[in-house]
Design a protein around this motif. Structure first.
Motif, PDB file in Angstrom:
ATOM      1  N   GLU A   1      66.158 140.074 120.737  1.00 14.65           N
ATOM      2  CA  GLU A   1      67.498 140.325 120.186  1.00 14.65           C
ATOM      3  C   GLU A   1      68.321 139.038 120.160  1.00 14.65           C
ATOM      4  OE1 GLU A   1      65.994 142.221 122.450  1.00 14.65           O
ATOM      5  OE2 GLU A   1      65.597 143.962 121.145  1.00 14.65           O
ATOM      6  N   LEU A   2      68.228 138.237 121.212  1.00 16.47           N
ATOM      7  CA  LEU A   2      68.956 136.960 121.245  1.00 16.47           C
ATOM      8  C   LEU A   2      68.427 136.017 120.166  1.00 16.47           C
ATOM      9  CD1 LEU A   2      71.031 135.109 122.566  1.00 16.47           C
ATOM     10  CD2 LEU A   2      69.306 134.481 124.275  1.00 16.47           C
ATOM     11  N   LEU A   3      67.120 136.003 119.975  1.00 15.06           N
ATOM     12  CA  LEU A   3      66.530 135.161 118.926  1.00 15.06           C
ATOM     13  C   LEU A   3      67.008 135.604 117.545  1.00 15.06           C
ATOM     14  CD1 LEU A   3      62.839 134.868 120.204  1.00 15.06           C
ATOM     15  CD2 LEU A   3      64.665 133.170 120.403  1.00 15.06           C
ATOM     16  N   GLN A   4      67.173 136.903 117.361  1.00 11.81           N
ATOM     17  CA  GLN A   4      67.662 137.408 116.075  1.00 11.81           C
ATOM     18  C   GLN A   4      69.080 136.918 115.807  1.00 11.81           C
ATOM     19  OE1 GLN A   4      66.961 141.557 116.771  1.00 11.81           O
ATOM     20  NE2 GLN A   4      64.852 141.485 116.005  1.00 11.81           N
ATOM     21  N   ASP A   5      69.922 136.897 116.841  1.00 10.71           N
ATOM     22  CA  ASP A   5      71.283 136.368 116.683  1.00 10.71           C
ATOM     23  C   ASP A   5      71.245 134.900 116.253  1.00 10.71           C
ATOM     24  OD1 ASP A   5      72.348 138.782 117.426  1.00 10.71           O
ATOM     25  OD2 ASP A   5      72.814 138.183 119.487  1.00 10.71           O
ATOM     26  N   ILE A   6      70.349 134.137 116.876  1.00  9.44           N
ATOM     27  CA  ILE A   6      70.209 132.718 116.526  1.00  9.44           C
ATOM     28  C   ILE A   6      69.755 132.580 115.071  1.00  9.44           C
ATOM     29  CG2 ILE A   6      68.915 130.604 117.028  1.00  9.44           C
ATOM     30  CD1 ILE A   6      68.776 131.638 119.979  1.00  9.44           C
ATOM     31  N   GLY A   7      68.832 133.440 114.665  1.00 11.16           N
ATOM     32  CA  GLY A   7      68.349 133.420 113.284  1.00 11.16           C
ATOM     33  C   GLY A   7      69.452 133.713 112.285  1.00 11.16           C
ATOM     34  N   PHE A   8      70.310 134.696 112.595  1.00 12.63           N
ATOM     35  CA  PHE A   8      71.423 135.026 111.689  1.00 12.63           C
ATOM     36  C   PHE A   8      72.362 133.831 111.546  1.00 12.63           C
ATOM     37  CE2 PHE A   8      70.779 139.643 113.111  1.00 12.63           C
ATOM     38  CZ  PHE A   8      69.948 139.909 112.034  1.00 12.63           C
ATOM     39  N   TYR A   9      72.604 133.113 112.651  1.00 12.19           N
ATOM     40  CA  TYR A   9      73.485 131.942 112.585  1.00 12.19           C
ATOM     41  C   TYR A   9      72.916 130.891 111.630  1.00 12.19           C
ATOM     42  CZ  TYR A   9      75.819 127.593 113.659  1.00 12.19           C
ATOM     43  OH  TYR A   9      76.508 126.420 113.526  1.00 12.19           O
ATOM     44  N   PHE A  10      71.646 130.555 111.800  1.00 15.01           N
ATOM     45  CA  PHE A  10      71.057 129.504 110.970  1.00 15.01           C
ATOM     46  C   PHE A  10      70.903 129.943 109.512  1.00 15.01           C
ATOM     47  CE2 PHE A  10      69.630 127.546 115.037  1.00 15.01           C
ATOM     48  CZ  PHE A  10      70.109 126.270 114.796  1.00 15.01           C
ATOM     49  N   ARG A  11      70.810 131.239 109.288  1.00 12.79           N
ATOM     50  CA  ARG A  11      70.730 131.716 107.901  1.00 12.79           C
ATOM     51  C   ARG A  11      72.010 131.357 107.153  1.00 12.79           C
ATOM     52  NH1 ARG A  11      68.833 136.316 109.057  1.00 12.79           N
ATOM     53  NH2 ARG A  11      66.685 135.679 108.714  1.00 12.79           N
ATOM     54  N   GLU A  12      73.151 131.489 107.826  1.00 13.79           N
ATOM     55  CA  GLU A  12      74.431 131.110 107.206  1.00 13.79           C
ATOM     56  C   GLU A  12      74.578 129.595 107.125  1.00 13.79           C
ATOM     57  OE1 GLU A  12      76.704 133.164 105.732  1.00 13.79           O
ATOM     58  OE2 GLU A  12      75.023 134.545 106.026  1.00 13.79           O
ATOM     59  N   ALA A  13      74.195 128.900 108.199  1.00 15.78           N
ATOM     60  CA  ALA A  13      74.336 127.437 108.220  1.00 15.78           C
ATOM     61  C   ALA A  13      73.496 126.793 107.121  1.00 15.78           C
ATOM     62  CB  ALA A  13      73.919 126.894 109.587  1.00 15.78           C
ATOM     63  N   ARG A  14      72.343 127.353 106.839  1.00 19.96           N
ATOM     64  CA  ARG A  14      71.443 126.760 105.840  1.00 19.96           C
ATOM     65  C   ARG A  14      72.070 126.730 104.449  1.00 19.96           C
ATOM     66  NH1 ARG A  14      65.033 128.359 104.956  1.00 19.96           N
ATOM     67  NH2 ARG A  14      64.706 127.109 103.067  1.00 19.96           N
ATOM     68  N   LYS A  15      72.973 127.673 104.182  1.00 22.11           N
ATOM     69  CA  LYS A  15      73.586 127.753 102.853  1.00 22.11           C
ATOM     70  C   LYS A  15      74.380 126.499 102.510  1.00 22.11           C
ATOM     71  CE  LYS A  15      73.903 132.813 102.981  1.00 22.11           C
ATOM     72  NZ  LYS A  15      74.824 133.985 103.068  1.00 22.11           N
ATOM     73  N   LYS A  16      74.873 125.792 103.529  1.00 23.68           N
ATOM     74  CA  LYS A  16      75.652 124.576 103.286  1.00 23.68           C
ATOM     75  C   LYS A  16      74.802 123.459 102.685  1.00 23.68           C
ATOM     76  CE  LYS A  16      78.942 125.062 107.137  1.00 23.68           C
ATOM     77  NZ  LYS A  16      79.494 124.323 108.305  1.00 23.68           N
ATOM     78  N   TYR A  17      73.483 123.575 102.833  1.00 28.22           N
ATOM     79  CA  TYR A  17      72.594 122.469 102.471  1.00 28.22           C
ATOM     80  C   TYR A  17      71.727 122.806 101.264  1.00 28.22           C
ATOM     81  CZ  TYR A  17      74.141 120.961 107.058  1.00 28.22           C
ATOM     82  OH  TYR A  17      74.916 120.597 108.127  1.00 28.22           O
ATOM     83  N   ARG A  18      72.240 123.667 100.400  1.00 25.80           N
ATOM     84  CA  ARG A  18      71.449 124.106  99.240  1.00 25.80           C
ATOM     85  C   ARG A  18      70.969 122.938  98.387  1.00 25.80           C
ATOM     86  NH1 ARG A  18      75.366 128.507  98.519  1.00 25.80           N
ATOM     87  NH2 ARG A  18      74.414 130.483  99.124  1.00 25.80           N
ATOM     88  N   GLN A  19      71.814 121.903  98.240  1.00 24.95           N
ATOM     89  CA  GLN A  19      71.453 120.805  97.356  1.00 24.95           C
ATOM     90  C   GLN A  19      70.249 120.029  97.864  1.00 24.95           C
ATOM     91  OE1 GLN A  19      75.328 118.824  98.374  1.00 24.95           O
ATOM     92  NE2 GLN A  19      74.171 116.955  97.940  1.00 24.95           N
ATOM     93  N   PHE A  20      69.917 120.183  99.149  1.00 30.63           N
ATOM     94  CA  PHE A  20      68.776 119.473  99.716  1.00 30.63           C
ATOM     95  C   PHE A  20      67.544 120.353  99.856  1.00 30.63           C
ATOM     96  CE2 PHE A  20      72.617 117.406 101.430  1.00 30.63           C
ATOM     97  CZ  PHE A  20      72.481 116.191 100.770  1.00 30.63           C
ATOM     98  N   GLU A  21      67.650 121.598  99.400  1.00 31.71           N
ATOM     99  CA  GLU A  21      66.484 122.484  99.448  1.00 31.71           C
ATOM    100  C   GLU A  21      65.379 121.899  98.567  1.00 31.71           C
ATOM    101  OE1 GLU A  21      65.893 125.333 101.036  1.00 31.71           O
ATOM    102  OE2 GLU A  21      67.844 126.019 101.758  1.00 31.71           O
TER     103      GLU A  21
END
Length: 610
Positions: free
Chosen positions: A264-284
């Motif tokens: 469950e804690l790992l899932q919370d961490i995953g949700f955070y990085f899912r949002e953070a990743r959106k900031k870096y779309r241009q580098f995908e």
């Protein structure tokens, strides 16, 4: 369940995952908010430093990498921080003297690194010895890493011999570093069963999911003796990254290998990085999906995303397939080095040059020349002697450990950087990257470091919106799909653009009437700002040109100098590699149109020889 069978997890979200997927662009400010939960998760270690992060912090993000490390250590007091160290190369692209290696390891340990994963791109273990000894002296964990690759010379017996040598060297553990995701299930069983019989220290499994079988291989590695595994939180996993942390925690549950991590804690961490990743779309990366072509070209995860980003900057992304086909040929010519930094950059950049110049080895980078001189260590296999002769002529090929030929450097480095360095860490920053390190320290001293969004060429550009390269245009009720595939040389305010319209290739000529670039205070007319830096278009045999966009590192001739055909006249940095530009003809230098630090493009006459 026997505790000796427990699997220990290293989470790579803070380093290798975003290096593989987002061209190493994640900022410290997007790491710190989740550190509390990362610290609670119970990971054996968090890989958070090393690799390309040091370079990216300075070159693109305008962050002090040492300050990043200190902030992360403060935010992660319970979890050991791990770094990737390139042996005698440290974090740069050349070999450093032993005193620099010792100083760097000491300062990395002082600032928060507890686990050092140490490798050499050539698997020349002579290049690991000083780093391992320095880590042992610092009281930290020394993990010797073997770069896994496939070639006629890389056998199971070869890898076992290297693991035994690392154990004798004093390493606390041994990692198999499968940077391209080349391990197959059958090969994993064969390799780890042999390793677990040969060495008694813990074994670690590191692989990328580029081919899509790393999850299976990880489980089989554990069944055959591995007790340490690298995973990436799900939001930064798969493709050229790594197996998802949450998935592997589930896979090992209710088995003798249970990780004990809280899902469950790992899932919370995953949700955070899912949002953070959106900031870096241009580098995908467009090449971050499952791709079995890696079984042929062996391009590792971090390399392929950076390679696609670099080709995009050259306006040549459509030539990626040609580059991927050329890489194995260059690798064979160089004696089958594993493709990992810096050899991945050395091989990859040379392959790009071979493709973009239209002739194999017409232009050879300085790093390839140094490699062929033996200055990175011993090549694993036989080198193409014809190509070596083209690159270095009759120059000596060294056979000793390359650093044995280097004098102590720290005193000289301290003198060169002078008062710009406020600490030993600053001196080491300058040592790693003299050009961008000095520039970073100068901007810090002047108070002009700007943490805006990195632009497509690496400049930090506040409020810059990137121009689209793939879009639909609707005119008079008809919709056309347009994709920009390349950009030509600008002349008399006109620039050709190469595009495809509904799949049909076209060339259009755009005349610039107004063009603005962002500045701190607003927008300025780019045509007016660049008036003084225009160069003539190359049109004669004696005009010296660069094979790709880059930056002038050194001007080696002056007006009036006599040169022979083939003499180096400029050094250009492109795609992090330096490349000597030779004189195309013999004659006298009539004009020099560049200075150190200038940005240059193909087709410009940089030097004129008559």
């Amino acid at each position: 369940m026997a505790s000796s069978n427990k699997v220990y997890v290293t989470e790579v979200a803070l380093r290798d995952a975003h290096q593989s997927l987002l061209a190493t662009r994640m900022r410290t400010e997007d790491m710190l908010p989740i550190c509390g939960k990362l610290d609670q998760a119970g990971f054996w270690s968090l890989e958070a430093w090393g690799g390309a992060t040091f370079d990216a912090c300075l070159r693109f993000l305008k962050e002090d990498p040492w300050e990043r490390l200190r902030k992360l250590k403060k935010a992660l007091p319970r979890t050991p921080l791990q770094m990737l160290l390139r042996g005698q190369n440290l974090l740069g692209y050349r070999h450093y003297s032993d005193d620099v290696v010792e100083a760097f390891v000491t300062k990395a340990a002082d600032n928060g690194i507890a686990v050092f994963r140490i490798f050499d791109a050539m698997n020349d273990l002579r290049n690991l010895r000083v780093s391992v000894e320095a880590v042992l002296k610092s009281g930290k964990h020394a993990q010797g890493a073997i770069c896994y690759t496939v070639s006629p010379v890389h056998t199971i017996e070869h890898f076992v011999e290297q693991a035994e040598e690392l154990a004798k060297m004093g390493c606390h553990s041994v990692a198999i570093k499968d940077m391209a995701g080349l391990l197959t299930p059958a090969r994993t069983v064969e390799l780890f069963s042999a390793l677990s019989k040969a060495v008694k220290i813990p074994l670690a499994f590191h692989s990328h999911t580029t081919v899509g079988v790393a999850n299976i291989c990880m489980y089989l590695a554990v069944e055959n003796g591995a007790r340490h595994v690298d995973t990436a939180i799900s939001a930064l996993s798969w493709g050229t990254s790594h197996s998802p942390t949450e998935s592997m925690v589930v896979a090992f549950r209710e088995t003798p290998y249970d990780t004990g991590l809280n899902l469950e804690l790992l899932q919370d961490i995953g949700f955070y990085f899912r949002e953070a990743r959106k900031k870096y779309r241009q580098f995908e990366s467009e090449y971050a999906e499952i791709d079995t072509r890696v079984m042929v070209n062996q391009v590792p995860g971090g390399m392929i995303s950076n390679l696609s980003n670099q080709l995009k900057e050259q306006g040549a992304l459509d030539r990626m397939s040609e580059v991927l086909a050329e890489i194995p040929r260059v690798r064979e010519d160089l004696g089958f080095p594993p493709l990992v930094t810096p050899t991945s950059q050395i091989v990859g950049t040379q392959a790009v040059l071979n493709v973009l110049t239209g002739a194999r080895y017409k232009s050879i980078t300085n790093e390839v020349k140094l490699y062929l001189q033996g200055r990175y260590g011993a090549a694993p296999g036989k080198v193409n002697e014809t190509m070596r002769k083209m690159a270095i002529g009759d120059e000596e090929v060294i056979t000793c450990r390359p650093a044995d030929r280097l004098k102590p450097e720290m005193h000289r480095l301290r003198e060169e950087i002078g008062e710009l360095a406020k600490s030993e860490e600053d001196v080491l920053t300058y040592a790693m990257f003299p050009e961008i390190g000095r520039k970073f320290l100068e901007e810090r001293t002047a108070g002009t470091l700007r943490p805006g969004e990195p632009g497509p060429q690496g400049e930090v550009q506040p409020q810059l919106r990137l121009a689209p390269t793939d879009f639909n245009v609707t005119m008079h009720g008809e919709t056309y799909h347009i994709r920009v595939t390349g950009v030509g040389h600008k002349s008399n305010e006109q620039r050709p653009f190469f595009v495809s319209v509904d799949g049909v290739p076209e060339q259009i000529l755009i005349e610039t009437l107004t063009e603005t670039v962002p500045t701190v205070g607003g927008m300025v007319d780019a045509r007016r700002a660049s008036k003084g830096s225009r160069r003539p278009k190359a049109s004669k045999e004696g005009h010296v040109t660069s094979s790709m966009p880059g930056t002038v590192v050194e001007v080696m001739v002056k007006v009036g100098a006599q040169v022979k055909a083939g003499d180096p006249v400029l050094v250009i940095e492109a795609m992090k590699m330096e490349n000597e530009v030779p004189a195309p003809i013999a004659g006298t230098v009539k004009a020099v149109h560049v200075a150190k630090g200038d940005s240059v493009n193909p087709d410009e006459a940089l030097v004129e020889i008559e």
